[in-house]
Design a protein around this motif. Structure first.
Motif, PDB file in Angstrom:
ATOM      1  N   THR A  14      25.082  33.020  50.336  1.00 37.04           N
ATOM      2  CA  THR A  14      26.192  33.499  49.518  1.00 37.04           C
ATOM      3  C   THR A  14      25.661  33.898  48.148  1.00 37.04           C
ATOM      4  O   THR A  14      24.944  33.124  47.505  1.00 37.04           O
ATOM      5  N   HIS A  15      25.998  35.106  47.731  1.00 36.18           N
ATOM      6  CA  HIS A  15      25.611  35.589  46.406  1.00 36.18           C
ATOM      7  C   HIS A  15      26.889  35.882  45.616  1.00 36.18           C
ATOM      8  O   HIS A  15      27.744  36.648  46.071  1.00 36.18           O
ATOM      9  N   ILE A  16      27.040  35.238  44.462  1.00 40.20           N
ATOM     10  CA  ILE A  16      28.206  35.458  43.605  1.00 40.20           C
ATOM     11  C   ILE A  16      27.726  36.010  42.269  1.00 40.20           C
ATOM     12  O   ILE A  16      26.883  35.408  41.605  1.00 40.20           O
ATOM     13  N   ARG A  17      28.273  37.146  41.893  1.00 43.48           N
ATOM     14  CA  ARG A  17      27.922  37.774  40.617  1.00 43.48           C
ATOM     15  C   ARG A  17      29.126  37.704  39.683  1.00 43.48           C
ATOM     16  O   ARG A  17      30.251  38.029  40.074  1.00 43.48           O
ATOM     17  N   PHE A  18      28.890  37.242  38.463  1.00 44.98           N
ATOM     18  CA  PHE A  18      29.936  37.166  37.454  1.00 44.98           C
ATOM     19  C   PHE A  18      29.686  38.227  36.392  1.00 44.98           C
ATOM     20  O   PHE A  18      28.548  38.436  35.955  1.00 44.98           O
ATOM     21  N   PHE A  19      30.751  38.891  35.954  1.00 45.39           N
ATOM     22  CA  PHE A  19      30.586  39.950  34.961  1.00 45.39           C
ATOM     23  C   PHE A  19      31.861  40.084  34.124  1.00 45.39           C
ATOM     24  O   PHE A  19      32.909  39.538  34.471  1.00 45.39           O
ATOM     25  N   ASN A  20      31.742  40.830  33.033  1.00 44.52           N
ATOM     26  CA  ASN A  20      32.850  40.998  32.083  1.00 44.52           C
ATOM     27  C   ASN A  20      33.364  39.644  31.588  1.00 44.52           C
ATOM     28  O   ASN A  20      34.564  39.418  31.472  1.00 44.52           O
ATOM     29  N   GLN A  21      32.434  38.739  31.285  1.00 43.80           N
ATOM     30  CA  GLN A  21      32.827  37.427  30.780  1.00 43.80           C
ATOM     31  C   GLN A  21      33.379  37.551  29.359  1.00 43.80           C
ATOM     32  O   GLN A  21      32.895  38.343  28.556  1.00 43.80           O
ATOM     33  N   THR A  22      34.394  36.752  29.076  1.00 43.20           N
ATOM     34  CA  THR A  22      34.955  36.726  27.722  1.00 43.20           C
ATOM     35  C   THR A  22      35.441  35.324  27.390  1.00 43.20           C
ATOM     36  O   THR A  22      35.922  34.601  28.278  1.00 43.20           O
ATOM     37  N   THR A  23      35.322  34.937  26.140  1.00 42.29           N
ATOM     38  CA  THR A  23      35.764  33.619  25.683  1.00 42.29           C
ATOM     39  C   THR A  23      36.948  33.733  24.719  1.00 42.29           C
ATOM     40  O   THR A  23      37.348  32.737  24.114  1.00 42.29           O
ATOM     41  N   SER A  24      37.479  34.927  24.604  1.00 41.69           N
ATOM     42  CA  SER A  24      38.598  35.150  23.684  1.00 41.69           C
ATOM     43  C   SER A  24      39.820  35.628  24.462  1.00 41.69           C
ATOM     44  O   SER A  24      39.703  36.474  25.347  1.00 41.69           O
ATOM     45  N   PRO A  25      41.006  35.048  24.178  1.00 38.67           N
ATOM     46  CA  PRO A  25      41.275  34.016  23.179  1.00 38.67           C
ATOM     47  C   PRO A  25      40.750  32.652  23.609  1.00 38.67           C
ATOM     48  O   PRO A  25      40.505  32.413  24.792  1.00 38.67           O
ATOM     49  N   ALA A  26      40.588  31.755  22.636  1.00 38.00           N
ATOM     50  CA  ALA A  26      39.990  30.446  22.889  1.00 38.00           C
ATOM     51  C   ALA A  26      40.973  29.467  23.541  1.00 38.00           C
ATOM     52  O   ALA A  26      40.577  28.377  23.952  1.00 38.00           O
ATOM     53  N   THR A  27      42.238  29.855  23.628  1.00 41.51           N
ATOM     54  CA  THR A  27      43.241  29.029  24.303  1.00 41.51           C
ATOM     55  C   THR A  27      43.877  29.830  25.428  1.00 41.51           C
ATOM     56  O   THR A  27      43.851  31.074  25.420  1.00 41.51           O
ATOM     57  N   LEU A  28      44.457  29.130  26.386  1.00 42.67           N
ATOM     58  CA  LEU A  28      45.097  29.802  27.504  1.00 42.67           C
ATOM     59  C   LEU A  28      46.353  30.538  27.056  1.00 42.67           C
ATOM     60  O   LEU A  28      47.109  30.049  26.210  1.00 42.67           O
ATOM     61  N   THR A  29      46.571  31.709  27.633  1.00 41.59           N
ATOM     62  CA  THR A  29      47.820  32.417  27.390  1.00 41.59           C
ATOM     63  C   THR A  29      48.942  31.730  28.169  1.00 41.59           C
ATOM     64  O   THR A  29      48.685  30.881  29.029  1.00 41.59           O
ATOM     65  N   ASP A  30      50.175  32.102  27.905  1.00 40.06           N
ATOM     66  CA  ASP A  30      51.299  31.504  28.629  1.00 40.06           C
ATOM     67  C   ASP A  30      51.190  31.758  30.129  1.00 40.06           C
ATOM     68  O   ASP A  30      51.473  30.873  30.946  1.00 40.06           O
ATOM     69  N   GLU A  31      50.758  32.977  30.495  1.00 44.01           N
ATOM     70  CA  GLU A  31      50.598  33.302  31.916  1.00 44.01           C
ATOM     71  C   GLU A  31      49.514  32.441  32.546  1.00 44.01           C
ATOM     72  O   GLU A  31      49.663  31.939  33.674  1.00 44.01           O
ATOM     73  N   GLU A  32      48.401  32.244  31.842  1.00 43.41           N
ATOM     74  CA  GLU A  32      47.307  31.437  32.368  1.00 43.41           C
ATOM     75  C   GLU A  32      47.722  29.966  32.508  1.00 43.41           C
ATOM     76  O   GLU A  32      47.310  29.292  33.451  1.00 43.41           O
ATOM     77  N   LYS A  33      48.535  29.487  31.584  1.00 40.38           N
ATOM     78  CA  LYS A  33      49.020  28.108  31.687  1.00 40.38           C
ATOM     79  C   LYS A  33      49.839  27.920  32.957  1.00 40.38           C
ATOM     80  O   LYS A  33      49.764  26.870  33.603  1.00 40.38           O
ATOM     81  N   ARG A  34      50.559  28.967  33.348  1.00 40.49           N
ATOM     82  CA  ARG A  34      51.347  28.877  34.581  1.00 40.49           C
ATOM     83  C   ARG A  34      50.451  28.785  35.811  1.00 40.49           C
ATOM     84  O   ARG A  34      50.829  28.163  36.818  1.00 40.49           O
ATOM     85  N   HIS A  35      49.263  29.416  35.763  1.00 42.04           N
ATOM     86  CA  HIS A  35      48.324  29.304  36.870  1.00 42.04           C
ATOM     87  C   HIS A  35      47.976  27.834  37.112  1.00 42.04           C
ATOM     88  O   HIS A  35      47.923  27.365  38.259  1.00 42.04           O
ATOM     89  N   PHE A  36      47.694  27.119  36.038  1.00 41.89           N
ATOM     90  CA  PHE A  36      47.262  25.737  36.160  1.00 41.89           C
ATOM     91  C   PHE A  36      48.428  24.776  36.416  1.00 41.89           C
ATOM     92  O   PHE A  36      48.213  23.635  36.801  1.00 41.89           O
ATOM     93  N   ALA A  37      49.638  25.266  36.227  1.00 39.05           N
ATOM     94  CA  ALA A  37      50.817  24.428  36.474  1.00 39.05           C
ATOM     95  C   ALA A  37      51.322  24.565  37.897  1.00 39.05           C
ATOM     96  O   ALA A  37      52.223  23.836  38.320  1.00 39.05           O
ATOM     97  N   SER A  38      50.759  25.519  38.649  1.00 40.19           N
ATOM     98  CA  SER A  38      51.250  25.792  40.011  1.00 40.19           C
ATOM     99  C   SER A  38      50.891  24.676  40.966  1.00 40.19           C
ATOM    100  O   SER A  38      49.999  23.889  40.719  1.00 40.19           O
TER     101      SER A  38
END
Length: 201
Positions: free
Chosen positions: A177-201
């Motif tokens: 298995t080969h996994i390539r990661f690209f277009n990495q970003t660390t901004s914003p430094a906190t989760l957006t409201d939509e992203e928080k919903r991902h982790f609340a599912s």
């Protein structure tokens, strides 16, 4: 003398910039949220064509890991300290906890350790081979030394620079298995409201 001094300064600069596993762990631990796209290719013994998939990944220090495969079909994988949730289109979510499947949660903690370069957890399970490739590039080869990992995997190789860029997994069945990661970003430094919903599912 001046030329010699310049050479020595250059050598010192190269030495000073050498990357270590401790550097990576410290660097990755200082990133509250990492977002990246991924492309995965699985080569399975006996199959003529590799299996390709792609999607997005979020790694949040406090919340866990959210893996969203978009192609060739939708698959969501949520990993937190207490549970693992897999969601496929048209199916009920499959929830696994540390109590119902302790072995699965061993892999859960290992996934987190891979993305955070957690040396303590990695050394408990693997023989580590870290190499500084120069100019900020590095590779880390993990050779399993405990069961059941040593019955499943031959090696796991991580390659990167500022971020983890590639993971190569070779298993005992001859699959890769080969996994390539690209277009990495660390901004914003906190989760957006939509992203928080991902982790609340």
């Amino acid at each position: 003398m001046r030329s010699l001094l310049l050479i020595l300064l250059t050598l010192f600069s190269i030495t000073a910039q050498a990357v270590t596993l401790e550097d990576l762990q410290q660097r990755f631990s200082q990133v509250p949220v990492l977002r990246t796209e991924f492309a995965q290719q699985r080569t399975i013994s006996g199959m003529a064509q590799p299996l390709n998939s792609s999607g997005n990944l979020i790694i949040a220090q406090q919340q866990g890991l959210w893996w969203q495969q978009d192609k060739p079909f939708s698959l969501t994988l949520l990993l937190t300290e207490s549970r693992m949730v897999q969601i496929m289109a048209g199916q009920d979510p499959q929830v696994v906890t540390a109590d119902t499947n302790p072995q699965m949660f061993q892999f859960n903690s290992l996934l987190s350790a891979l993305f955070h370069a957690d040396r303590r957890v990695l050394e408990q399970n693997f023989t580590l081979g870290f190499t500084d490739l120069g100019k900020g590039a590095w590779t880390l080869i993990l050779t399993p030394k405990v069961s059941p990992l040593n019955r499943l995997f031959r090696s796991i190789q991580l390659h990167g620079e500022t971020f983890l860029n590639n993971i190569d997994i070779n298993d005992m069945q001859g699959d890769a298995t080969h996994i390539r990661f690209f277009n990495q970003t660390t901004s914003p430094a906190t989760l957006t409201d939509e992203e928080k919903r991902h982790f609340a599912s």
